[in-house]
Design a protein around this motif. Structure first.
Motif, PDB file in Angstrom:
ATOM      1  N   UNK A 187      -5.462   7.604   2.760  1.00  0.00           N
ATOM      2  CA  UNK A 187      -4.122   7.015   2.891  1.00  0.00           C
ATOM      3  C   UNK A 187      -3.152   7.655   1.910  1.00  0.00           C
ATOM      4  N   UNK A 188      -3.545   7.801   0.670  1.00  0.00           N
ATOM      5  CA  UNK A 188      -2.657   8.355  -0.342  1.00  0.00           C
ATOM      6  C   UNK A 188      -2.392   9.847  -0.137  1.00  0.00           C
ATOM      7  N   UNK A 189      -3.278  10.527   0.593  1.00  0.00           N
ATOM      8  CA  UNK A 189      -3.053  11.940   0.932  1.00  0.00           C
ATOM      9  C   UNK A 189      -2.131  12.076   2.135  1.00  0.00           C
ATOM     10  N   UNK A 190      -1.916  10.987   2.864  1.00  0.00           N
ATOM     11  CA  UNK A 190      -1.057  11.019   4.038  1.00  0.00           C
ATOM     12  C   UNK A 190      -1.794  11.299   5.332  1.00  0.00           C
ATOM     13  N   UNK A 191      -3.118  11.218   5.309  1.00  0.00           N
ATOM     14  CA  UNK A 191      -3.916  11.494   6.502  1.00  0.00           C
ATOM     15  C   UNK A 191      -3.974  10.279   7.422  1.00  0.00           C
ATOM     16  N   UNK A 192      -4.082   9.092   6.840  1.00  0.00           N
ATOM     17  CA  UNK A 192      -4.147   7.872   7.649  1.00  0.00           C
ATOM     18  C   UNK A 192      -3.069   6.888   7.203  1.00  0.00           C
ATOM     19  N   UNK A 193      -2.796   5.970   8.096  1.00  0.00           N
ATOM     20  CA  UNK A 193      -1.858   4.888   7.821  1.00  0.00           C
ATOM     21  C   UNK A 193      -2.632   3.583   7.907  1.00  0.00           C
TER      22      UNK A 193
ATOM     23  N   UNK B 210       0.835  -1.202   0.000  1.00  0.00           N
ATOM     24  CA  UNK B 210       0.000   0.000   0.000  1.00  0.00           C
ATOM     25  C   UNK B 210       0.868   1.249   0.000  1.00  0.00           C
ATOM     26  N   UNK B 211       0.482   2.229  -0.801  1.00  0.00           N
ATOM     27  CA  UNK B 211       1.236   3.473  -0.892  1.00  0.00           C
ATOM     28  C   UNK B 211       0.911   4.381   0.288  1.00  0.00           C
ATOM     29  N   UNK B 212       1.947   4.816   0.991  1.00  0.00           N
ATOM     30  CA  UNK B 212       1.858   5.819   2.045  1.00  0.00           C
ATOM     31  C   UNK B 212       2.929   6.866   1.741  1.00  0.00           C
ATOM     32  N   UNK B 213       2.541   8.126   1.524  1.00  0.00           N
ATOM     33  CA  UNK B 213       3.576   9.118   1.243  1.00  0.00           C
ATOM     34  C   UNK B 213       4.479   9.329   2.459  1.00  0.00           C
ATOM     35  N   UNK B 214       5.754   9.590   2.193  1.00  0.00           N
ATOM     36  CA  UNK B 214       6.668   9.946   3.276  1.00  0.00           C
ATOM     37  C   UNK B 214       6.197  11.262   3.887  1.00  0.00           C
ATOM     38  N   UNK B 215       6.619  11.507   5.112  1.00  0.00           N
ATOM     39  CA  UNK B 215       6.206  12.724   5.819  1.00  0.00           C
ATOM     40  C   UNK B 215       6.463  13.973   4.981  1.00  0.00           C
ATOM     41  N   UNK B 216       7.640  14.086   4.411  1.00  0.00           N
ATOM     42  CA  UNK B 216       7.982  15.302   3.665  1.00  0.00           C
ATOM     43  C   UNK B 216       7.258  15.396   2.317  1.00  0.00           C
TER      44      UNK B 216
ATOM     45  N   UNK C 298       2.807  12.972  11.878  1.00  0.00           N
ATOM     46  CA  UNK C 298       3.271  13.450  10.576  1.00  0.00           C
ATOM     47  C   UNK C 298       2.533  14.722  10.148  1.00  0.00           C
ATOM     48  N   UNK C 299       1.216  14.739  10.344  1.00  0.00           N
ATOM     49  CA  UNK C 299       0.435  15.916   9.962  1.00  0.00           C
ATOM     50  C   UNK C 299       0.790  17.130  10.819  1.00  0.00           C
ATOM     51  N   UNK C 300       0.998  16.896  12.104  1.00  0.00           N
ATOM     52  CA  UNK C 300       1.367  18.007  13.002  1.00  0.00           C
ATOM     53  C   UNK C 300       2.746  18.559  12.633  1.00  0.00           C
ATOM     54  N   UNK C 301       3.653  17.669  12.239  1.00  0.00           N
ATOM     55  CA  UNK C 301       4.996  18.103  11.846  1.00  0.00           C
ATOM     56  C   UNK C 301       4.952  18.946  10.566  1.00  0.00           C
ATOM     57  N   UNK C 302       4.146  18.503   9.597  1.00  0.00           N
ATOM     58  CA  UNK C 302       4.062  19.218   8.313  1.00  0.00           C
ATOM     59  C   UNK C 302       3.231  20.484   8.399  1.00  0.00           C
TER      60      UNK C 302
END
Length: 112
Positions: free
Chosen positions: A61-67, A4-10, A83-87
């Motif tokens: 998931x692909x937007x990086x909101x959930x894992x 499954x694709x999960x974008x890296x934090x950055x 991750x969201x708080x960091x970005x």
């Protein structure tokens, strides 16, 4: 097994996060996950078909909101809060606070 694709934090983009959270079903799923922690995909009671829920989960998931974590035949989802708080500091809190205040099912907003 499918990876499954999960974008890296950055690689998480603001426009993708905002798009993913713009749908009421996806927003309610994220709010419920945030309240209750990691949950299996079949946990959510939403008025849509399973295939449509799968589409919404993939969008999140692909937007990086959930894992999504796979364990056997189950898929468990959790919000990528760190991750969201960091970005985007404060973004998720602001969106979910506004959602909770506008949610007609939430009895605490009725008395306001």
């Amino acid at each position: 097994m499918k990876v499954l694709y999960h974008p890296d934090r950055h690689d998480i983009q603001l426009s993708s996060v905002l798009y993913a959270l713009s749908d009421p079903i996806r927003l309610s799923v994220v709010a419920e996950m945030r309240r209750s922690g990691e949950r299996p995909c079949n946990y959510f009671e939403v008025p849509i078909a399973k295939s449509t829920l799968s589409h919404h989960i993939r969008t999140l998931r692909e937007a990086g909101v959930v894992s999504t974590r796979i364990q056997g035949t189950q898929r468990f989802m959790s919000v990528r809060e760190e991750d969201l708080e960091s970005r985007f500091p404060g973004l998720l809190d602001s969106i979910l606070l506004a959602y909770e205040k506008s949610d007609p099912k939430d009895e605490s907003t009725i008395s306001e």
